[in-house]
Design a protein around this motif. Sequence first.
Motif, PDB file in Angstrom:
ATOM      1  N   ALA A   1      96.848 -54.191 153.742  1.00 35.14           N
ATOM      2  CA  ALA A   1      97.020 -55.408 154.527  1.00 35.14           C
ATOM      3  C   ALA A   1      95.756 -55.719 155.338  1.00 35.14           C
ATOM      4  O   ALA A   1      95.333 -56.877 155.427  1.00 35.14           O
TER       5      ALA A   1
ATOM      6  N   SER B   1      92.993 -57.007 153.029  1.00 40.98           N
ATOM      7  CA  SER B   1      93.221 -58.296 152.388  1.00 40.98           C
ATOM      8  C   SER B   1      93.179 -59.475 153.352  1.00 40.98           C
ATOM      9  O   SER B   1      93.353 -60.608 152.939  1.00 40.98           O
ATOM     10  N   ARG B   2      92.926 -59.235 154.617  1.00 39.45           N
ATOM     11  CA  ARG B   2      92.932 -60.368 155.563  1.00 39.45           C
ATOM     12  C   ARG B   2      91.723 -61.237 155.434  1.00 39.45           C
ATOM     13  O   ARG B   2      90.737 -60.983 154.856  1.00 39.45           O
TER      14      ARG B   2
END
Length: 150
Positions: A146, A149-150
Motif C-alpha cells: 500500500a 503504490s501511493r
Amino acid sequence: MTERKQGRVDAYRLLMADVYELAGESRRSSEELAREAGQTAARWHVMSVLSDGSRTVASAARRLGLARQSVQRVVDDLARAGMVELHDNPDHRRAPLVTLTEAGLVTLTGLLERSDADRRDAVDRARVSLSDLENARATLRRLVDALQSR
C-alpha cells in the motif's frame, strides 16, 4: 477522523515502533553473530544479496536500501578478503558484476547456520507458531504494498 480510523492509525504507529524495535534487536544479534565469525553484519548482508546470483554494486545497494558508495566499500573489502570476485558486465562496461566466491559462500553458509539456530531459539522462546509468522508477514506485506503504490 472517526474514532475507529484514529484507532487504526494509532495501532499502525505502535506496530511500526515494534517493527523498528524488532529490527534493532535483530541487527544487534546479527552483529554479534557476525563478530563471532570474524565478519560484520554489513559484509553478511552484501553476501546474502549476492547469494542468488551476480549483481552490480548499484543493484545490491537498491536491494539493501543503502547508498551505492557504502555497498561499494563493503564489496571492495570482501574482494580483498577473497569472498567476492568482480566480472565484466556485458550490459555496462563500468559496472562490474559481483559474484560470491567459494570462500564467500562457505562463510555465508556458516553465518546462516548460526543465525538460524539463534532465530529458532528466539521463536521457540516467544512461543510463535508458523501460522503466527505467516499472518504477521502477510499483514506487513499488505502495508508495504500500500505504501509503495501511493
